[in-house]
Write a protein that holds these residues in place. Sequence first.
Motif, short mmCIF file in Angstrom:
data_model
loop_
_atom_site.label_atom_id
_atom_site.label_comp_id
_atom_site.label_asym_id
_atom_site.label_seq_id
_atom_site.Cartn_x
_atom_site.Cartn_y
_atom_site.Cartn_z
N UNK A 126 0.84 -1.24 0.20
CA UNK A 126 -0.19 -0.01 0.01
C UNK A 126 0.97 1.20 -0.14
N UNK A 127 1.89 1.17 0.78
CA UNK A 127 2.77 2.37 0.88
C UNK A 127 3.38 2.50 -0.45
N UNK A 133 1.77 6.33 -6.90
CA UNK A 133 0.64 7.49 -7.45
C UNK A 133 1.09 8.79 -7.17
N UNK A 134 1.94 9.26 -6.06
CA UNK A 134 2.48 10.55 -5.81
C UNK A 134 3.38 11.08 -6.71
N UNK A 136 3.70 9.81 -9.92
CA UNK A 136 3.04 9.89 -11.11
C UNK A 136 2.28 11.45 -11.30
N UNK A 137 1.67 11.79 -10.27
CA UNK A 137 0.93 12.82 -10.04
C UNK A 137 1.85 14.28 -10.01
N UNK A 138 2.87 14.18 -9.20
CA UNK A 138 3.71 15.39 -9.13
C UNK A 138 4.94 15.67 -9.97
N UNK A 139 5.19 14.40 -10.62
CA UNK A 139 6.45 14.42 -11.70
C UNK A 139 5.86 14.33 -12.93
N UNK A 140 5.37 13.07 -13.41
CA UNK A 140 4.95 12.73 -14.55
C UNK A 140 3.87 13.57 -15.20
N UNK A 141 2.79 13.79 -14.43
CA UNK A 141 1.43 14.31 -15.01
C UNK A 141 1.87 15.76 -15.27
N UNK A 142 2.65 16.48 -14.22
CA UNK A 142 3.04 17.75 -14.23
C UNK A 142 3.98 17.82 -15.65
#
Length: 102
Positions: A20-21, A27-28, A30-36
């Motif tokens: 889970x960690x 997910x973090x 992916x959101x903060x690096x890849x998606x940005x």
Amino acid sequence: MCVQAGSRAWLWKRGDFLTAVDAAALIGVLNLVVLQAVAGASVGKLAFGLRVVDEQGNSAGFGRTIVRWLLLVVDGGIFLIGLITMLSTRFHRRVGDLAAGT
């Protein structure tokens, strides 16, 4: 690992907890690096119509986004430094933005 929420408690096996960690960390990133880097904004920034751009207004790209992400530790971990930097810079840029040129 035992997690309690209200009157319920859950017992996690060590392997399940680490999975889970790991999933949350992925997910973090992916959101903060890849998606940005790809879309110019994280999910939260997209919701508010904000974009991460370089100093010329172009897309920040992977390199600058990784620098911003790495320095999030300074902005979030050493709160006073991040707060002073944002309050005292033009456009309220944080340490990661200054280092990355975004």
